[in-house]
Motif scaffolding. Structure first.
Motif, PDB file in Angstrom:
ATOM      1  N   GLU A  10       0.914  -1.392  -0.418  1.00 36.77           N
ATOM      2  CA  GLU A  10      -0.224   0.052   0.117  1.00 36.77           C
ATOM      3  C   GLU A  10       1.051   1.246   0.495  1.00 36.77           C
ATOM      4  O   GLU A  10       1.574   1.900   1.012  1.00 36.77           O
ATOM      5  N   ASP A  11       0.837   2.435  -0.682  1.00 36.34           N
ATOM      6  CA  ASP A  11       1.600   3.496  -1.334  1.00 36.34           C
ATOM      7  C   ASP A  11       1.789   4.324  -0.018  1.00 36.34           C
ATOM      8  O   ASP A  11       1.867   5.108  -0.166  1.00 36.34           O
ATOM      9  N   ASP A  54      -3.021  -2.695  -2.884  1.00 35.57           N
ATOM     10  CA  ASP A  54      -4.057  -1.751  -2.878  1.00 35.57           C
ATOM     11  C   ASP A  54      -3.279  -1.970  -4.759  1.00 35.57           C
ATOM     12  O   ASP A  54      -2.657  -2.483  -4.707  1.00 35.57           O
ATOM     13  N   GLN A  56      -4.098   0.533  -6.921  1.00 35.59           N
ATOM     14  CA  GLN A  56      -3.197   2.322  -6.926  1.00 35.59           C
ATOM     15  C   GLN A  56      -2.104   1.986  -6.584  1.00 35.59           C
ATOM     16  O   GLN A  56      -1.764   2.851  -5.510  1.00 35.59           O
ATOM     17  N   ILE A  57      -0.893   1.210  -7.585  1.00 38.88           N
ATOM     18  CA  ILE A  57       0.856   1.489  -6.209  1.00 38.88           C
ATOM     19  C   ILE A  57       1.556   1.481  -7.645  1.00 38.88           C
ATOM     20  O   ILE A  57       0.912   1.003  -8.497  1.00 38.88           O
ATOM     21  N   LYS A 106     -11.977   0.030  -0.234  1.00 36.99           N
ATOM     22  CA  LYS A 106     -12.041   1.356   0.826  1.00 36.99           C
ATOM     23  C   LYS A 106     -12.877   2.816   0.566  1.00 36.99           C
ATOM     24  O   LYS A 106     -13.781   2.509   0.236  1.00 36.99           O
TER      25      LYS A 106
HETATM   26 MN    MN Z   1      -2.957   3.443  -3.653  1.00 37.64          MN
END
Ligand code: MN
Length: 130
Positions: A10-11, A54, A56-57, A106
């Motif tokens: 997770e970023d 996640d 979107q990383i 989320k």
């Molecule tokens: Mn992300």
């Protein structure tokens, strides 16, 4: 099961900390990565029991990392759970079809999160003694 080793990719620092706090409180060991490359490296180096990913990383996105995992015969039994704010119609189905074991949206439901992941661990081969 308790005492699983869980990799969180997770970023977002705040999300990562939230997930870590929930899982450590429940007795799991948490290792953390923020990119596709870092995640892959930790999977090979630390043999987690489950990956929280996640979508979107950096480095290609969670789906790219999943693809690497699913192409590796040694990782075939590794449960991977997608966590994402994607909410478009069809996203969930697309991700499950891509090979994720579960999809969690989320913002995370902090009460349901641990039990949901633990359900993915049950019935899987364990790499480590619990
Ligand atoms: Mn992300």
């Amino acid at each position: 099961m308790s005492g699983a080793r869980i990799l969180v990719v997770e970023d977002n620092v705040i999300n990562r900390r939230l997930v870590r706090d929930i899982l450590e409180y429940r007795g799991h060991e948490v290792i953390e990565a923020s990119t596709v490359h870092e995640g892959l490296s930790l999977i090979h180096g630390h043999t987690p029991d489950l990956v929280v990913l996640d979508i979107q990383i950096p480095g290609g996105g969670g789906e790219a990392l999943l693809k690497e995992i699913r192409q590796d015969p040694q990782l075939s039994g590794l449960p991977v759970v997608a966590v994402t704010a994607l909410a478009m119609r069809g996203d969930k189905e697309r991700l499950l079809r891509a090979g994720f074991d579960r999809y969690i949206s989320k913002p995370i439901d902090t009460r349901a999160f641990g039990p949901t992941l633990e359900a993915c661990l049950d019935g899987r081969g364990k790499h480590h003694g619990a």
